[in-house]
Design a protein around this motif. Structure first.
Motif, PDB file in Angstrom:
ATOM      1  N   SER A 222     -54.057  27.008  16.287  1.00 18.23           N
ATOM      2  CA  SER A 222     -54.158  28.407  16.699  1.00 18.23           C
ATOM      3  C   SER A 222     -53.436  29.272  15.688  1.00 18.23           C
ATOM      4  O   SER A 222     -52.452  28.857  15.080  1.00 18.23           O
ATOM      5  N   TYR A 224     -53.653  33.278  13.190  1.00 17.19           N
ATOM      6  CA  TYR A 224     -54.432  34.282  12.484  1.00 17.19           C
ATOM      7  C   TYR A 224     -54.931  33.699  11.159  1.00 17.19           C
ATOM      8  O   TYR A 224     -54.206  32.967  10.486  1.00 17.19           O
ATOM      9  N   PHE A 253     -58.016  36.248  14.924  1.00 16.43           N
ATOM     10  CA  PHE A 253     -57.239  35.229  15.629  1.00 16.43           C
ATOM     11  C   PHE A 253     -58.162  34.122  16.124  1.00 16.43           C
ATOM     12  O   PHE A 253     -59.235  34.399  16.675  1.00 16.43           O
ATOM     13  N   SER A 289     -48.918  32.351  12.005  1.00 20.33           N
ATOM     14  CA  SER A 289     -48.505  33.031  13.234  1.00 20.33           C
ATOM     15  C   SER A 289     -48.688  34.546  13.163  1.00 20.33           C
ATOM     16  O   SER A 289     -48.592  35.227  14.183  1.00 20.33           O
ATOM     17  N   GLN A 290     -48.932  35.088  11.956  1.00 18.32           N
ATOM     18  CA  GLN A 290     -49.113  36.528  11.819  1.00 18.32           C
ATOM     19  C   GLN A 290     -50.022  36.817  10.629  1.00 18.32           C
ATOM     20  O   GLN A 290     -50.260  35.962   9.784  1.00 18.32           O
ATOM     21  N   ARG A 291     -50.530  38.031  10.604  1.00 21.35           N
ATOM     22  CA  ARG A 291     -51.394  38.440   9.483  1.00 21.35           C
ATOM     23  C   ARG A 291     -50.545  38.674   8.237  1.00 21.35           C
ATOM     24  O   ARG A 291     -49.379  39.064   8.315  1.00 21.35           O
TER      25      ARG A 291
END
Length: 442
Positions: A222, A224, A253, A289-291
């Protein structure tokens, strides 16, 4: 390890507060051992000619290095506290999306590493000083270097205070985000692109691909989508004699088990999706976990938009910061307006091999202006500056479809102003600015 995963690992290391300080501490240890080795090998008789520099005995050298080490670790703790306090303030006052910019700020990393490195350097040198019954040995060169580093640290501390005070100003935060986004736009959307499907054949190729039997490739993680190895996907599609369709673009995502992409062979039975093949396909996507902005220019726009939205919130009500953000958004979209955005189809031997999810000019404009327009109820200054930004962008492109996107935004802004502004004077100002924009386009 696939190239995109190595790139993602490097980006994460580059954005951490520990990687550069760790390298600097390692360098300080090597420097300490090197100077001690030199002190062991050379004669110290010539040092008596410079008593002001090398006149300290073993007790004096120990005391000085102990004082330096203690003060350096105290200052390092202060700097860590200031950094964390700044991160918390920026997150609450502007947007959490810019925290990564502060963490990857090379000046902050170097200052943190510098003070910790001096502390470690002094500890290494301290353990080698001998006096009295222990057998006299004073690494004079190493002790002198500790003093030089301590004196230099005063300037570093002053620089850090100035840097941290400057970096939390709204204009500087927006400017830094703009410069980073400009670099991403230049890198991702050059004026000339490589091989891609011709626009005249796009619909025909899409229809051809749509008749195929698609098989879903589930995501094993999972996160991004931070990066995509499109060349690797193209090579895999060529090897499998199939077409690959991305289900998520950069910045999207993906949940574990959800469709990451779809695959369809051009001929024969459906492919056998073995664990090895699924792993090879998943390896072409870098999830986090983030863009990040490295392959996601839209994330740079998102950062500036979030700052403008926070400025327009009732609790802050800072129109000036919002206007600064709009100015920079207009500059970025003007840079995008005259660039060719890559087509979604990658072809090979007159066949579609990869159907990518590509950003469009309309999507970039919507990301930059839609939410700001919605949150600017009753703010004539924001409406006028949005219209000014549209005029600047319109001057940079002559493509009819992009002009239509800008015209749609102009109408939406004018409608919002007519609906929310409370006085005839304000509505007239916005109407005049909208008319100016339309005249420039004509």
């Amino acid at each position: 390890m696939p190239l995109n995963r190595l790139r993602a690992l490097w980006l994460n290391l580059n954005a951490s507060l520990w990687f550069v300080p760790t390298l600097m501490v390692s360098g300080a240890i090597l420097l300490a051992f090197a100077l001690i080795f030199v002190d062991v090998r050379i004669s110290h008789d010539w040092l008596q000619e410079f008593p002001m520099l090398f006149g300290a005995g073993s007790d004096g050298a120990r005391g000085m290095l102990t004082a330096i080490a203690g003060s350096m670790i105290t200052v390092a703790g202060l700097i860590f506290s200031l950094t964390l306090s700044t991160l918390a303030q920026v997150s609450s006052q502007y947007t959490p999306r810019v925290l990564r910019n502060f963490m990857r700020d090379r000046a902050n990393q170097l200052v943190l590493g510098f003070f910790v490195s001096i502390f470690v350097y002094c500890l290494i040198v301290l353990r080698t000083i001998r006096g009295g019954d222990e057998g006299r040995f004073i690494p004079s060169l190493a002790v002198l270097m500790g003093l030089v580093l301590a004196l230099f640290s005063i300037g570093v501390l002053i620089f850090f205070i100035h840097h941290i005070a400057s970096s939390i100003q709204a204009s500087n935060i927006i400017r830094n985000a703009t410069e980073e986004t400009e670099a991403a736009i230049t890198r991702l959307f050059p004026d000339e692109l490589g091989q891609e499907a011709d626009a005249s054949d796009a619909q025909q190729l899409l229809d051809q691909a749509g008749e195929l039997h698609w098989q879903v490739v589930p995501s094993r993680n999972s996160g991004y989508v931070q990066s995509v190895d499109e060349e690797g996907l193209l090579a895999l599609a060529r090897e499998l004699q199939a077409v690959l369709r991305m289900e998520h673009g950069i910045g999207g995502f993906v949940a574990r088990g959800a469709a990451l992409l779809s695959i369809a062979p051009y001929q024969g039975a459906p492919l056998q999706l073995t664990d090895e093949l699924l792993e090879r396909l998943n390896a072409r996507f870098g999830l986090g976990s983030q863009r990040t902005i490295e392959q996601d220019a839209g994330f740079g726009l998102r950062q500036i938009v979030d700052i403008a939205l926070k400025a327009l919130s009732p609790g802050v009500n800072d129109t000036t910061t919002a206007v600064i953000g709009i100015d920079h958004l207009g500059s970025l979209l003007a840079q995008l307006a005259n660039r060719r955005l890559p087509a979604p189809l990658r072809t090979d031997q007159d066949r579609v091999r990869v159907i990518a999810v590509r950003p469009t000019f309309a999507k970039f404009v919507a990301t930059a202006f839609d939410q700001i327009r919605i949150c600017a109820d009753g703010n004539a200054a924001v409406y006028q500056r949005l219209l000014t930004a549209l005029a600047i962008i319109a001057q940079r492109t002559s493509m009819p479809e992009r002009q239509q996107v800008l015209e749609q935004q102009r109408r939406l802004i004018l409608e919002a102003a007519e609906r929310t502004l409370g006085t005839q004077y304000e509505r007239e100002q916005v109407r005049n600015r909208a008319a100016e924009v339309q005249q420039r386009r004509a």
